[in-house]
Design an enzyme around this catalytic site. Structure first.
Site, mmCIF file in Angstrom:
data_model
loop_
_atom_site.group_PDB
_atom_site.id
_atom_site.type_symbol
_atom_site.label_atom_id
_atom_site.label_comp_id
_atom_site.label_asym_id
_atom_site.label_seq_id
_atom_site.Cartn_x
_atom_site.Cartn_y
_atom_site.Cartn_z
ATOM 1 N N CYS A 1 -1.497 -4.051 15.542
ATOM 2 C CA CYS A 1 -1.274 -3.636 14.171
ATOM 3 C C CYS A 1 -1.795 -4.764 13.098
ATOM 4 C CB CYS A 1 0.100 -3.386 13.768
ATOM 5 S SG CYS A 1 0.526 -3.045 12.122
ATOM 6 N N CYS B 1 -3.124 0.849 8.535
ATOM 7 C CA CYS B 1 -2.066 0.168 7.851
ATOM 8 C C CYS B 1 -2.683 -1.196 7.545
ATOM 9 C CB CYS B 1 -1.149 0.154 9.126
ATOM 10 S SG CYS B 1 0.628 -0.526 8.692
ATOM 11 N N GLU C 1 0.877 -1.157 -0.006
ATOM 12 C CA GLU C 1 0.042 0.140 -0.114
ATOM 13 C C GLU C 1 0.786 1.300 -0.104
ATOM 14 O OE1 GLU C 1 -3.224 -1.744 3.136
ATOM 15 O OE2 GLU C 1 -1.933 -0.579 3.790
ATOM 16 N N CYS D 1 4.976 -7.774 7.328
ATOM 17 C CA CYS D 1 5.865 -7.326 8.702
ATOM 18 C C CYS D 1 6.055 -8.613 9.250
ATOM 19 C CB CYS D 1 5.405 -6.127 9.347
ATOM 20 S SG CYS D 1 6.580 -5.402 10.346
ATOM 21 N N CYS E 1 3.420 -6.678 16.136
ATOM 22 C CA CYS E 1 2.743 -5.562 17.076
ATOM 23 C C CYS E 1 1.485 -6.072 17.243
ATOM 24 C CB CYS E 1 3.121 -3.902 16.568
ATOM 25 S SG CYS E 1 4.977 -3.636 16.354
ATOM 26 N N CYS F 1 2.950 8.348 2.082
ATOM 27 C CA CYS F 1 3.264 7.082 3.114
ATOM 28 C C CYS F 1 3.759 6.134 2.194
ATOM 29 C CB CYS F 1 2.063 6.859 4.182
ATOM 30 S SG CYS F 1 2.434 5.677 5.341
ATOM 31 N N SER G 1 10.049 5.825 9.894
ATOM 32 C CA SER G 1 9.686 5.488 11.162
ATOM 33 C C SER G 1 9.843 3.988 11.470
ATOM 34 C CB SER G 1 7.827 5.391 11.176
ATOM 35 O OG SER G 1 7.130 4.998 12.306
ATOM 36 N N GLU H 1 8.824 -2.878 8.496
ATOM 37 C CA GLU H 1 9.776 -2.187 9.148
ATOM 38 C C GLU H 1 11.029 -1.784 8.336
ATOM 39 O OE1 GLU H 1 10.221 -0.804 12.336
ATOM 40 O OE2 GLU H 1 12.134 -0.398 11.391
ATOM 41 N N SER I 1 8.116 4.557 16.925
ATOM 42 C CA SER I 1 6.903 3.928 17.402
ATOM 43 C C SER I 1 7.006 3.367 18.804
ATOM 44 C CB SER I 1 6.144 2.592 16.510
ATOM 45 O OG SER I 1 6.026 3.461 15.392
HETATM 46 N N1 SAH Z 1 7.579 -0.559 11.472
HETATM 47 C C1 SAH Z 1 7.422 0.823 11.363
HETATM 48 C C2 SAH Z 1 6.744 1.248 10.272
HETATM 49 C C3 SAH Z 1 5.143 1.003 10.143
HETATM 50 S S1 SAH Z 1 3.895 1.125 11.248
HETATM 51 C C4 SAH Z 1 6.847 1.391 12.958
HETATM 52 O O1 SAH Z 1 6.717 0.354 13.752
HETATM 53 O O2 SAH Z 1 7.210 2.569 13.130
HETATM 54 C C5 SAH Z 1 3.421 2.836 11.106
HETATM 55 C C6 SAH Z 1 2.937 3.509 12.220
HETATM 56 O O3 SAH Z 1 1.250 3.264 12.344
HETATM 57 C C7 SAH Z 1 3.286 3.076 13.586
HETATM 58 O O4 SAH Z 1 3.446 4.094 14.550
HETATM 59 C C8 SAH Z 1 2.460 1.896 14.034
HETATM 60 O O5 SAH Z 1 2.355 1.718 15.381
HETATM 61 C C9 SAH Z 1 0.902 2.542 13.617
HETATM 62 N N2 SAH Z 1 -0.192 1.627 13.762
HETATM 63 C C10 SAH Z 1 -0.204 0.343 12.929
HETATM 64 N N3 SAH Z 1 -1.217 -0.043 13.238
HETATM 65 C C11 SAH Z 1 -2.268 0.903 13.832
HETATM 66 C C12 SAH Z 1 -3.491 1.165 14.180
HETATM 67 N N4 SAH Z 1 -4.296 -0.352 13.892
HETATM 68 N N5 SAH Z 1 -3.996 2.081 14.744
HETATM 69 C C13 SAH Z 1 -3.078 3.143 14.807
HETATM 70 N N6 SAH Z 1 -1.871 3.062 14.491
HETATM 71 C C14 SAH Z 1 -1.372 2.027 13.976
#
Ligand code: SAH
Length: 383
Positions: A137, A359, A110, A130, A134, A123, A217, A186, A239
């Site tokens: 996510c 995301c 995306e 990934c 997390c 973005c 990020s 990541e 993050s």
């Molecule tokens: N791996 C990197 C970049 C990808 S995630 C990182 O962790 O920063 C991009 C951002 O979106 C991160 O801050 C992540 O924590 C956030 N994110 C992911 N899923 C989300 C969700 N369901 N609601 C809000 N933020 C989310």
């Protein structure tokens, strides 16, 4: 049925020719020499190709009118200058645009365009899927994971520019003013390709987006953070999402490898961090998990001394997600504590909700649709 299996048929589509997009000047020179250019002229040829590819956005060798027809024909025989396919394009009522990009092997990523009053951010995704898992996510739940090449990363910017009609790459009135490596994946686990792609985005004779306007990020791959600053000068976003290891271990499992104290240390040492180059701390608001006033106070203590801003992100739920978003009042109280301590702490307004802009959601939605289309087809054929 395994979701990943639905993308296998398209995974058989392999590119016919190597691509020039993604190459730097040295590689372009080699590419020209490989089709018969004199080595002494390689550098000049590389500069021409660089200009056509990254400044003008040429998608065909025919457009490259400063290069002789004969040379163009030789190049076209061997190389490709096209783009990836767009599997799906959506525009939100708020102007957010989202492209689901189909890579040459059929994998999907995306790219999201988010226009704001004073800027417009693209973005970009650095990986398909990934490996980090997390807990909040959606991308972490998707099975298909691979690194994107530098071409596939910078290609997302070029494709967005095509779609927005933004070539050549002139400095004024830009539609894409900022870039964040914040999509799926990541970035610091795909370090070399990300750095190569950033080099192409920043190059003044090409796409020319200033390093001050490009943010990477990370969930906190500590050993690569300082190196990123040295190698690219890009802005850094972390993050963070929690202020204590016992909480962060659960929601960002990478924390077990690189705990908060080490992460904050690497931020303190980030090259060039100064008031003009603040580090962004992203903090997703999860009801009852990380959103108390105590959490807010601890956050302020953690970032003390770091030129920083805090980006509070209302959790964007997805089907089956184990968390809920914090209440508005809770978020406001949290923001007020961070603000009072002198840190800017904007609450990120959810954008593009009508097009599933969180995301990983568009991709999953598309896989679901294909899955259900296939089940319908199966059901029909069995009737
Ligand atoms: N791996 C990197 C970049 C990808 S995630 C990182 O962790 O920063 C991009 C951002 O979106 C991160 O801050 C992540 O924590 C956030 N994110 C992911 N899923 C989300 C969700 N369901 N609601 C809000 N933020 C989310």
């Amino acid at each position: 049925m395994n979701v990943a299996s639905t993308i296998v048929p398209e995974a058989l589509r392999v590119p016919q020719k190597p691509r020039l997009v993604g190459m730097d000047r040295a590689a372009l020179a080699e590419a020209a020499v490989a089709v018969g250019e004199q080595r002494a002229k390689g550098k000049m040829r590389a500069n021409q190709l660089f200009h056509w590819l990254y400044f003008r956005g040429a998608r065909s060798f025919d457009d490259m009118t400063t290069i002789s027809k004969e040379m163009r024909a030789k190049l076209a025989e061997v190389y490709d200058v096209g783009r990836e396919d767009i599997a799906r394009a959506q525009v939100s009522a708020d102007g957010t645009r989202k492209w689901l990009v189909r890579l040459a092997d059929g994998a999907l990523v995306e790219t999201v365009y988010i226009p704001d009053e004073d800027r417009a951010t693209l973005c970009v995704s650095p990986q398909v899927g990934c490996t980090l898992t997390c807990r909040f996510c959606h991308t972490g739940t998707q099975p298909w994971v691979r690194n994107l090449s530098a071409a596939e990363i910078v290609g997302q910017v070029m494709l967005a520019r095509d779609e927005l009609g933004e070539w050549p790459s002139l400095p004024d009135d830009r539609m894409i003013t900022n870039i964040v490596l914040m999509g799926m994946g990541e970035p610091l686990y795909n370090y070399d390709n990300v750095v190569a792609a950033l080099g192409l985005m920043m190059d003044n004779e090409g796409i020319a987006i200033s390093r001050r306007r490009i943010t990477v990020s990370t969930a906190g791959v500590v050993p690569m953070i300082g190196k990123l600053g040295d190698d690219t000068g890009a802005a850094l976003a972390i993050s963070l999402h929690a202020t204590r290891d016992e909480v962060r271990d659960v929601i960002v499992p990478l924390n077990k490898k690189y705990p908060i104290a080490e992460l904050m240390d690497s931020c303190r040492r980030y090259p060039g961090s100064a008031n003009s180059r603040r580090i962004t701390f992203e903090y997703v608001m999860l009801k009852g998990v990380n959103d108390s006033e105590r959490d807010a106070r601890e956050l302020v203590q953690l970032i003390a001394g770091i030129p920083a801003k805090v980006n509070l992100i209302p959790f964007n739920p997805w089907p089956g997600s184990p968390y809920e978003c914090s209440d508005e009042e809770t978020i406001a109280r949290f923001a007020a504590i961070v603000n009072r301590a002198g840190y800017s702490s904007p609450v990120r307004t959810p954008r593009g909700r009508d097009i599933l802009a969180a995301c990983g959601q568009l991709k999953s939605d598309s896989l679901r649709q294909r899955k259900s289309a296939r089940s319908t087809a199966l059901a029909t054929s069995q009737n």
